[in-house]
Design a protein around this motif. Sequence first.
Motif, short mmCIF file in Angstrom:
data_model
loop_
_atom_site.label_atom_id
_atom_site.label_comp_id
_atom_site.label_asym_id
_atom_site.label_seq_id
_atom_site.Cartn_x
_atom_site.Cartn_y
_atom_site.Cartn_z
N ALA A 120 0.83 -1.22 0.00
CA ALA A 120 0.00 0.00 0.00
C ALA A 120 0.86 1.26 0.00
O ALA A 120 0.47 2.29 -0.58
CB ALA A 120 -0.93 0.00 1.21
N LEU A 121 2.03 1.19 0.64
CA LEU A 121 2.89 2.37 0.75
C LEU A 121 3.86 2.51 -0.42
O LEU A 121 4.44 3.58 -0.61
CB LEU A 121 3.68 2.31 2.05
CG LEU A 121 2.85 2.38 3.35
CD1 LEU A 121 3.76 2.25 4.56
CD2 LEU A 121 2.06 3.68 3.42
N SER A 122 4.02 1.45 -1.19
CA SER A 122 4.96 1.52 -2.32
C SER A 122 4.36 2.32 -3.46
O SER A 122 3.14 2.36 -3.64
CB SER A 122 5.30 0.10 -2.80
OG SER A 122 4.15 -0.54 -3.32
N ASP A 123 5.22 2.96 -4.23
CA ASP A 123 4.80 3.78 -5.37
C ASP A 123 3.67 4.72 -4.95
O ASP A 123 2.62 4.78 -5.58
CB ASP A 123 4.34 2.86 -6.52
CG ASP A 123 4.08 3.64 -7.81
OD1 ASP A 123 4.64 4.74 -7.97
OD2 ASP A 123 3.27 3.16 -8.63
N TRP A 124 3.91 5.45 -3.89
CA TRP A 124 2.87 6.32 -3.31
C TRP A 124 2.43 7.40 -4.31
O TRP A 124 3.26 7.97 -5.00
CB TRP A 124 3.41 6.99 -2.04
CG TRP A 124 2.38 7.78 -1.32
CD1 TRP A 124 2.14 9.11 -1.42
CD2 TRP A 124 1.42 7.26 -0.41
NE1 TRP A 124 1.09 9.47 -0.63
CE2 TRP A 124 0.62 8.35 0.00
CE3 TRP A 124 1.14 5.98 0.09
CZ2 TRP A 124 -0.43 8.20 0.90
CZ3 TRP A 124 0.11 5.84 0.99
CH2 TRP A 124 -0.67 6.94 1.39
#
Length: 250
Positions: free
Chosen positions: A49-53
């Motif tokens: 969920a936090l990756s490639d914000w």
Amino acid sequence: MAALKIDQLLRLTWFLGAYAIRQEAKAQKIPGIMHLECAVNMVEATAAALSDWPNGFHLLLDELGKRTSLEASGNKLPAHFGRFYPTLYKSFPEPSFSFLREGFESYIGDHWSGQLNKRNRRFSQASRDSHEWISIKEAAKILHMRTTKVRELVENGLLIGRLFATASGRKMGAVLKDSVTLTAVGQAGLVTLAEAKEMSGFSKKRLYKLLGDGYLRAARGPGVDGYPIWQFERAALEEAIRLTKGEART
């Protein structure tokens, strides 16, 4: 995000990870949380969920939104996203979590076709003001017409909007703000009955007769959309004047 302390990161993992792996009303009440496999799943889901914000976060919101259709949720964010929505704001109020709130509000701005109003007080004023959709009631107020007329315009494709009936049978919907603005601009160019009288040289009685006989069609008025003032499109009025005066000469 890099400024988060370890306790904040753990809270965030518990929140995002729980909703990512469970997607239920009380997602954070997780059975078997002490098992290593469950904890690993939560950490991996949070990392995704936090990756490639904010794209990873938006994918999670896509999944959460699939649980309830806009119709079933009555066009309300709390009903559509469940406890995720209030928890995001109540449990993460610190400035260091502003990225989380901004990510949610940017998602709503791009994907939510329901309206945002004063009830959505958790949202920033800027997000509410910039939202593209407004309620049927607000559109009716801007256009000075009844809500039933706004629904009719949407149904006939003259306004861009979406309508649906809730489980209780109540009719709900939202209208694209730009569509309302264009319609309002068009209305600004309409001719009132007093102006029509001056343009044509006809009495009010004769203009009313033209209306009754079908020579002149009103764009707005008591018998059209409940608006107290009769209004006409300039081109339609000019054509009615031309035809009427032409008949008078023959």
